[in-house]
Design a protein around this motif. Structure first.
Motif, PDB file in Angstrom:
ATOM      1  N   SER A 176       0.828  -1.209   0.000  1.00  0.00           N
ATOM      2  CA  SER A 176       0.000   0.000   0.000  1.00  0.00           C
ATOM      3  C   SER A 176       0.860   1.255   0.000  1.00  0.00           C
ATOM      4  O   SER A 176       0.372   2.348  -0.288  1.00  0.00           O
TER       5      SER A 176
ATOM      6  N   VAL B  27      -8.051   3.020  -4.896  1.00  0.00           N
ATOM      7  CA  VAL B  27      -8.507   2.647  -3.565  1.00  0.00           C
ATOM      8  C   VAL B  27      -8.567   3.925  -2.740  1.00  0.00           C
ATOM      9  O   VAL B  27      -7.639   4.740  -2.781  1.00  0.00           O
TER      10      VAL B  27
ATOM     11  N   VAL C 261      -8.970   5.362   1.131  1.00  0.00           N
ATOM     12  CA  VAL C 261      -8.889   4.903   2.518  1.00  0.00           C
ATOM     13  C   VAL C 261      -9.143   6.059   3.472  1.00  0.00           C
ATOM     14  O   VAL C 261      -8.854   7.220   3.166  1.00  0.00           O
TER      15      VAL C 261
ATOM     16  N   GLN D  35      -6.310   2.376   9.802  1.00  0.00           N
ATOM     17  CA  GLN D  35      -7.209   2.424   8.645  1.00  0.00           C
ATOM     18  C   GLN D  35      -8.574   1.891   9.069  1.00  0.00           C
ATOM     19  O   GLN D  35      -8.714   0.743   9.448  1.00  0.00           O
TER      20      GLN D  35
ATOM     21  N   ALA E 110     -11.913   1.272   3.758  1.00  0.00           N
ATOM     22  CA  ALA E 110     -11.290   1.291   2.438  1.00  0.00           C
ATOM     23  C   ALA E 110     -12.341   0.972   1.385  1.00  0.00           C
ATOM     24  O   ALA E 110     -13.178   0.083   1.582  1.00  0.00           O
TER      25      ALA E 110
END
Length: 203
Positions: free
Chosen positions: A119, A156, A158, A167, A170
């Motif tokens: 990520s 994506v 988040v 997090q 998402a």
């Protein structure tokens, strides 16, 4: 070229915030007992496993139940992912094209669990602002896969807790810009001196 905004009292970039959230969950090393529950309108299924990781480069998942999948192992070494299948006594190397496929018949992909993609290093990160999510002040960050990364998502988005860098949500969008998956994280616990989310629900 992606826009990177510097902000917050800690003067962190979007990429640095994503890295802090990633480091929170992984740590230098980690060991976990995981239960996955698949719930459908007419049936349900439960799977149990043990997982180990060392930084971003090494991880292993061992299925402990149900009996049909018991002993199945997934091993990640840098960008290589291997799968030991006890029923045929074979080890198979998973190509990048398989990372977007369903993991063990669940709604998660192989990449969701084994984490071939990073990520941090496989995405460009754009700061979209702050939003309240689950009653917490969060950074909202858009992650666009780099052209060189073998990632199926178009983007994506988040939401990362601005206090604990966890997090909490998402959203995953396909190449047509359609929202395909949502992951919500909850049940914050302190493990090994750091806070993590202990529950993930995929919608």
């Amino acid at each position: 070229m992606p826009f990177t905004c510097m902000y917050s009292q800690q003067n962190l970039s979007a990429k640095e915030i994503v890295k802090k959230a990633d480091d929170n969950m992984r740590g230098k090393t980690s060991e976990a007992d995981i239960t996955i529950k698949i719930i459908r309108p007419t049936w349900s299924r439960e799977m149990n496993m043990k997982a180990w990781s060392k930084g971003d480069d090494y991880s292993m998942i061992l299925i402990t139940s149900p009996a049909k999948e018991k002993g199945t192992v997934f091993l990640k070494r840098t960008k290589e992912v291997w799968n030991w299948i006890p029923s045929i006594e074979r080890t198979i190397k998973l190509p990048p094209s398989m990372m977007s496929q369903s993991w063990m018949g669940t709604d998660f992909t192989n990449d969701d669990l084994v984490k071939e993609a990073s990520s941090v290093s496989d995405y460009n990160h754009n700061y979209l602002g702050k939003e309240i999510m689950f009653n917490k002040d969060c950074y909202k960050i858009e992650m666009i896969p780099k052209p060189s990364a073998a990632i199926v998502w178009e983007k994506v988005v988040v939401w990362i807790d601005a206090t604990d860098f966890l997090q909490l949500k998402a959203e995953f969008y396909d190449e047509d810009g359609e929202l395909v998956n949502i992951m919500n994280s909850s049940e914050v616990k302190e493990v090994g001196g750091r806070k993590i989310t202990a529950k993930i629900v995929q919608l």
